[in-house]
Write an enzyme that holds these catalytic residues in place. Structure first.
Site, PDB file in Angstrom:
ATOM      1  N   GLN A 191     -16.880  26.182 -52.467  1.00  0.00           N
ATOM      2  CA  GLN A 191     -16.246  27.301 -53.160  1.00  0.00           C
ATOM      3  C   GLN A 191     -16.712  28.627 -52.571  1.00  0.00           C
ATOM      4  OE1 GLN A 191     -17.416  25.235 -57.181  1.00  0.00           O
ATOM      5  NE2 GLN A 191     -16.279  27.067 -57.720  1.00  0.00           N
ATOM      6  N   PHE A 222     -15.120  22.513 -59.743  1.00  0.00           N
ATOM      7  CA  PHE A 222     -15.545  22.780 -61.133  1.00  0.00           C
ATOM      8  C   PHE A 222     -16.877  23.519 -61.228  1.00  0.00           C
ATOM      9  CE2 PHE A 222     -13.233  18.668 -60.972  1.00  0.00           C
ATOM     10  CZ  PHE A 222     -12.029  19.119 -61.509  1.00  0.00           C
ATOM     11  N   GLU A 226     -20.054  25.582 -55.850  1.00  0.00           N
ATOM     12  CA  GLU A 226     -20.264  27.021 -55.700  1.00  0.00           C
ATOM     13  C   GLU A 226     -21.546  27.254 -54.907  1.00  0.00           C
ATOM     14  OE1 GLU A 226     -19.992  29.273 -59.288  1.00  0.00           O
ATOM     15  OE2 GLU A 226     -20.885  31.047 -58.371  1.00  0.00           O
ATOM     16  N   ARG A 304     -24.900  34.313 -68.823  1.00  0.00           N
ATOM     17  CA  ARG A 304     -23.601  34.096 -69.446  1.00  0.00           C
ATOM     18  C   ARG A 304     -23.758  33.425 -70.810  1.00  0.00           C
ATOM     19  NH1 ARG A 304     -17.948  34.553 -68.172  1.00  0.00           N
ATOM     20  NH2 ARG A 304     -18.472  35.581 -66.232  1.00  0.00           N
ATOM     21  N   ARG A 336     -17.821  24.870 -64.789  1.00  0.00           N
ATOM     22  CA  ARG A 336     -16.772  25.466 -65.635  1.00  0.00           C
ATOM     23  C   ARG A 336     -17.307  26.003 -66.971  1.00  0.00           C
ATOM     24  NH1 ARG A 336     -11.060  22.227 -65.709  1.00  0.00           N
ATOM     25  NH2 ARG A 336      -9.687  24.032 -65.713  1.00  0.00           N
ATOM     26  N   PHE A 338     -19.974  28.053 -67.108  1.00  0.00           N
ATOM     27  CA  PHE A 338     -21.139  28.749 -66.549  1.00  0.00           C
ATOM     28  C   PHE A 338     -22.122  29.206 -67.629  1.00  0.00           C
ATOM     29  CE2 PHE A 338     -22.970  32.098 -63.649  1.00  0.00           C
ATOM     30  CZ  PHE A 338     -23.082  31.350 -62.499  1.00  0.00           C
ATOM     31  N   THR A 434     -20.739  38.511 -63.883  1.00  0.00           N
ATOM     32  CA  THR A 434     -21.524  39.480 -64.648  1.00  0.00           C
ATOM     33  C   THR A 434     -22.446  40.295 -63.739  1.00  0.00           C
ATOM     34  OG1 THR A 434     -23.144  37.759 -65.157  1.00  0.00           O
ATOM     35  CG2 THR A 434     -21.367  38.112 -66.727  1.00  0.00           C
ATOM     36  N   ALA A 503     -15.936  31.902 -61.531  1.00  0.00           N
ATOM     37  CA  ALA A 503     -15.858  32.819 -62.666  1.00  0.00           C
ATOM     38  C   ALA A 503     -14.408  33.052 -63.112  1.00  0.00           C
ATOM     39  CB  ALA A 503     -16.569  34.136 -62.345  1.00  0.00           C
ATOM     40  N   GLU A 707     -11.632  28.851 -66.683  1.00  0.00           N
ATOM     41  CA  GLU A 707     -12.680  28.380 -67.576  1.00  0.00           C
ATOM     42  C   GLU A 707     -12.371  28.446 -69.072  1.00  0.00           C
ATOM     43  OE1 GLU A 707     -15.346  31.033 -65.296  1.00  0.00           O
ATOM     44  OE2 GLU A 707     -16.753  29.377 -65.432  1.00  0.00           O
TER      45      GLU A 707
END
Ligand code: QUE
Ligand code: MOS
Length: 751
Positions: A191, A222, A226, A304, A336, A338, A434, A503, A707
Site C-alpha cells: 500500500q 486491509f 501499509e 486514532r 481497516r 486503524f 491524523t 486512512a 473504513e
C-alpha cells in the site's frame, strides 16, 4: 459489481506478484524466522542448508550493505535479527535458491540454538513492567474528576477486543530486479510504494532515485500491507542486489500468518457517568494496546483510538489514555479502522451496560447523546455538516425499528430453542491521516495524440475500486467516455513521495489531484479550441460528451480532433498536480486541533438469531443509512460497504486469534482461524444512501468509504448479546469480543 478490473479478475487474467513473468534464473526466496518468542541467539549453523544443491546463498544481517533498520516511525525494527529475537516469526535469514522446494528444504536444515528469555503476551503485564513504546497518550476535555459527583449513575468495567488476521487473498510478496548502474526495481504488493523505496534505499545504502517501486494491484490489503509489505520488498531487494540476479519472494499462507502482525488486541478499562435521563456526563477510559514486539504503526493507531473514544456521542467530560504495550507477539499493524473500532467497541459496551443497569433502552441513551451540528469533540474539532442524527433517525424510520423490535420480542416469546436479538450501531469516523503532512495526493495525466488518456497517481489499487473512481473523475472533468481513460500502475518514477493508500483517503486525496491535473489540461484545451474556432472569450467554450460546444451550441470539433490540433500547436498534453487537504492541523502537545477534513456518519440496525442448544448463530439482517456524500460510483461504494460490514462482523464474532503463553500463534492455519464466508454473511444487507449530503473536501462532493462501514459490525456483537439475554436474563455479561459460538454457548447457560 463492475469496475475496471472485473473482467480480468473473473477470467483469471489479472496479474499479482506470483503471476508476473520473471526472467530465467530468477532466484526464489524463503524466510527463515524465529521459532521462539524471546531469546538470545546463541548460534546458527547454516552449513547443512548451504550445502544443499540449488541453494545460492543464505543472507543474514551481516550481509546487509546499509542499515539493518526498517522501522518507519520509530526505528526499532531490524530487517533480519542479529543477536536477539523478540517474537515467533521474526526474520533471521533469507534463503536464495533455484526454486521454492529447494528454498523450503534448506530452511529445515538450519540449526539454531537459543537462550530463552521471559515472554510477555499480555499488554497490561507489559505496561506494569514498563514495556511502553512511547509514554502514555492522553486526550481529554472538561473535567471528569469534578463531574463524578454530579452523576446519578456510574459504571465501571474492563472490556477486551481481539486481534484480526487481514487474510488478504494475495499473501505478502515482492520481485526485485537489478538494473544497470547499481539501480534496482522492485515490484511489490504494498500500500506504500514510497515506504518500500525508502527501506530498500536504506538497507542497500543507495539513494532513493536508484530505487524504482512499481505496484500494479494488490490482492487485498486491509492495512496489512501499509507497513508490513516493506520488509519483503527490502528482502527481495537485498537478495537481488547482493547476487545481481532477479529474486522473488512470495510468502506461503502459513508463513504469512506467523510472520506478519494483525489488528491490535486491546484491553480497556472504562468508567462512565450518566444522569437519570441517560445523558452521559463523564467518560474515562484507558486503552492497553497489545502492540507486539516493534512499534510499526502502533503509535498513530493508538492516537486514532483516542480520537474515536466517544464514537458518535457528545460527552462534555472525557479523559482517554492510551498505552502502546510492547509484547513478544508479531508487531501488530494497521487494519481497516486503524484503532478506531477498538475504541468504539468500548463506548458501546459502556452504553449497553449502563442501559442494562438503569433498566432503559440502549437506543434511548444512544439517541440522547448523539453529536449534533457545531458540537466540539474532545480533541477540539467543531463538527460541520454533522449528519449523525439524520442517519440515526432515518434508519429507525426507514426500517421501522420499533416494529423490528416488536417482531424480535414476539419471536422470542414464541420460541424456546431460538432467540433473536437486535441492536443499533451509529458510527462517526474522522477522515484524514491524523498526522497532517500525510494528507497529500498526487497525479500525473498524459493525453496521447489519439485522444486517449492515461492516469498515474499515488493511489494503490487493492480491490477497493480506486482506479475506477479516478477514471470517473477524469471522465467527468473532460466529459469524455470512461473507456478513453486508463489508470497505470503506481510507480515511484512517475509519482514521487507518495503517502500510503490508507486512512480511507486514497480516492479523496488522489481523486482531488486528478481533478486538479485534468482541469489544468482542460483549460489549455479550451483555450486552444477557442483559437481554432475563432472565439475571443474561452469562457463560451465547453466540452460535452466528447464534443466542443460554443455557448451551448454543438460544433464539428470533437475531442480527438481537438487533441490532435493541440499537439500540432505544441500544447503541453501532460499535467502533474498535488492536492493537499486544507484547514487541517493538530497540536501533539495539547492534543487539540482540527485533524480531520470531515467525518463520515451512518447508523445500522442489526438483527441476529441464536440457536440456544448449540450456541451457533447467524446475523439475519444489517440495514443501514450511510453518508456517502455524493457517491462517485454507487456500485463500488456499495461493494465496499458490504465487504466492510461482513469483515466487521467477522472481527467481533467468529474470528479468534489465539496465542499460547509462549507467544506461539495457535490459529496459524485456515482450519483454526475462521473467517466470514458467503454462508456466514448476513441473509440481508440493505444499504440506503443518505440524501443531500455535501462534502467540499471530497472529489465531486463524495465521501471516503473504505473504513467507516467496518464499524457497523460492532452492532452484530450487541445484537447477539441481546438474543442471549432473552434466553438467560440473569447473565452477568462479560463484554469481550469476539463472541464465538463457544462463548455464546457458555453465556446461554452461565451466570
Ligand atoms: C504515519 C502516520 C499515520 C499513518 C502512517 C504513518 C497516521 C495515520 C495513518 C492511518 C490512518 C488510518 C488508516 C491507516 C493509516 O497512517 O497518522 O491505514 O486506516 O492516521 O506512517 O502518522
Ligand atoms: Mo489503513 S488500516 O491501511 O486504511
Amino acid at each position: 459489481m463492475k469496475n475496471l478490473d472485473t473482467e480480468k479478475h473473473i477470467k483469471g487474467k489479472s496479474l499479482f506478484i506470483d503471476d508476473f513473468p520473471t526472467p530465467d534464473g530468477t532466484l526464489i526466496l524463503d524466510v527463515f524466522y524465529s521459532s521462539v518468542a524471546h531469546a538470545k541467539i546463541v548460534s546458527v549453523d547454516y552449513s547443512e542448508a548451504e550445502k544443499l544443491d540449488g541453494v545460492k546463498k543464505i543472507i543474514t544481517a551481516g550481509d546487509i550493505i546499509g542499515e539493518n533498520q526498517i522501522g518507519g516511525i520509530i526505528h526499532d525494527e531490524t530487517l533480519l535479527a542479529e543477536n536477539e529475537v523478540t517474537y515467533i516469526g521474526e526474520p533471521i535469514a533469507i534463503i536464495a535458491a533455484k526454486d521454492k522446494r529447494t528454498a523450503h528444504k534448506a530452511k529445515s536444515l538450519i540449526n539454531i540454538k537459543y537462550e530463552e528469555l521471559p515472554v510477555i503476551t499480555d499488554p497490561k503485564e507489559a505496561c506494569e513492567k514498563g514495556e511502553l513504546i512511547i509514554p502514555p497518550r492522553i486526550f481529554s476535555c472538561g473535567d471528569i474528576y469534578n463531574t463524578w459527583d454530579c452523576c446519578d449513575y456510574i459504571f465501571e468495567d474492563t472490556v477486551e477486543t481481539g486481534g484480526q488476521e487481514h487474510l488478504y487473498l494475495e499473501t505478502q510478496g515482492s520481485i526485485a530486479i537489478p538494473v544497470e548502474g547499481k539501480k534496482i526495481k522492485i515490484i511489490s504488493s504494498t500500500q506504500g510504494p514510497t515506504y518500500v523505496q525508502k527501506a530498500v534505499s536504506k538497507v542497500l545504502n543507495i539513494p532513493m532515485h536508484f530505487v524504482e517501486v512499481d505496484v500494479l494491484r494488490l490482492g487485498g490489503a486491509f492495512g496489512g500491507k501499509e507497513d508490513q509489505a516493506t520488509a519483503f520488498g527490502a528482502m527481495a531487494g537485498l537478495a537481488a542486489y547482493i547476487l545481481q540476479r532477479p529474486a522473488k519472494l512470495v510468502l506461503n499462507r502459513h508463513d504469512d500468518l506467523v510472520i506478519t502482525g494483525k489488528r491490535h488486541p486491546y484491553i480497556s478499562d472504562y468508567k462512565i457517568g450518566l444522569n437519570k435521563e441517560g445523558k452521559i456526563l463523564a467518560y474515562e477510559v484507558s486503552y492497553y494496546q497489545n502492540s507486539g514486539a516493534c512499534a510499526d504503526l502502533s503509535t498513530p493507531i493508538l492516537d486514532r483510538s483516542l480520537f474515536h473514544a466517544t464514537n458518535s456521542y457528545s460527552i462534555p467530560n472525557v479523559k482517554s489514555t492510551g498505552y502502546c504495550c510492547r509484547t513478544n507477539l508479531a508487531p501488530n499493524t494497521a487494519f481497516r479502522g486503524f484503532g478506531g473500532p477498538q475504541a468504539m467497541f468500548v463506548i458501546e459496551a459502556a452504553i449497553h451496560k449502563a442501559a442494562e443497569e438503569m433498566g432503559i433502552d440502549v437506543e434511548e441513551i444512544q439517541k440522547k447523546n448523539l453529536v449534533s451540528e457545531k458540537d466540539v469533540t474532545h480533541y477540539g474539532q467543531v463538527l460541520n455538516n454533522c449528519n449523525a442524527q439524520k442517519c440515526f433517525n432515518q434508519t429507525t424510520d426507514l426500517y421501522n425499528y420499533n416494529q423490528l423490535k416488536l417482531d424480535v420480542k414476539k419471536f422470542n416469546s414464541e420460541n424456546d430453542q431460538y432467540k433473536k436479538g437486535i441492536a443499533i450501531m451509529p458510527i462517526c469516523f474522522g477522515i484524514s491521516f491524523t498526522n497532517s503532512f500525510l494528507n497529500q495526493g498526487s497525479a500525473l495525466i498524459h493525453i496521447y495524440t489519439d485522444g486517449s488518456v492515461q492516469i498515474s497517481a499515488a493511489a494503490v489499487e487493492m480491490g477497493q475500486g480506486v482506479n475506477q473512481k479516478l477514471r470517473l473523475i477524469a471522465a467527468n472533468v473532460f466529459s469524455i467516455p470512461v473507456e478513453l481513460i486508463t489508470v497505470e500502475s503506481t510507480n515511484t518514477t512517475r509519482v514521487a513521495n507518495t503517502s500510503p493508500t490508507a486512512a480511507s483517503s486514497g480516492a479523496d486525496l488522489n481523486g482531488n489531484a486528478v481533478f486538479i491535473a485534468c482541469n489544468n489540461l482542460l483549460d489549455r484545451l479550451i483555450n486552444r479550441a477557442a483559437e481554432i474556432l475563432n472565439i475571443t472569450d474561452p469562457k463560451l467554450i465547453s466540452i460535452k460528451n466528447g464534443t466542443v460546444y460554443i455557448s451551448g451550441e454543438k460544433t464539428d470539433l470533437a475531442w480527438n480532433g481537438l487533441i490532435e490540433q493541440a499537439y500540432f500547436n505544441r500544447v503541453n498534453l501532460s499535467s502533474q498536480a498535488l492536492y493537499t487537504t486544507p484547514e487541517i492541523y493538530f497540536d501533539k502537545e495539547t492534543n487539540k486541533g482540527n485533524p480531520f477534513a470531515y467525518h463520515v456518519y451512518g447508523t445500522a440496525v442489526i438483527t441476529s438469531k441464536v440457536d440456544c442448544v448449540r450456541g451457533i448463530y447467524n446475523i439475519e439482517s444489517v440495514k443501514l443509512v450511510h453518508d456517502f456524500g455524493k457517491s462517485i460510483d454507487p456500485v463500488v461504494d456499495k461493494g465496499q460497504t458490504e465487504g466492510a460490514v461482513v469483515q466487521g462482523l467477522g472481527w467481533l464474532t467468529i474470528e479468534e486469534i489465539a496465542h499460547n503463553v509462549n507467544g506461539k500463534l495457535l490459529s496459524d492455519t485456515l482450519s483454526t482461524y475462521k473467517v466470514p464466508d458467503i454462508y456466514f454473511a448476513p441473509d440481508e444487507i440493505e444499504i440506503e444512501f443518505l440524501e443531500d449530503s455535501e462534502n467540499r473536501f471530497g472529489p465531486l462532493n463524495s465521501k471516503a468509504i473504505g473504513e467507516p462501514p467496518f464499524m457497523y459490525g460492532i452492532g452484530g456483537y450487541f445484537s447477539i448479546i441481546n438474543a442471549i439475554k432473552s434466553f438467560n436474563p440473569k447473565l452477568e455479561i462479560n463484554y469481550s469480543a469476539p463472541i464465538t459460538p463457544e462463548k455464546v454457548l457458555m453465556s446461554l447457560y452461565g451466570k
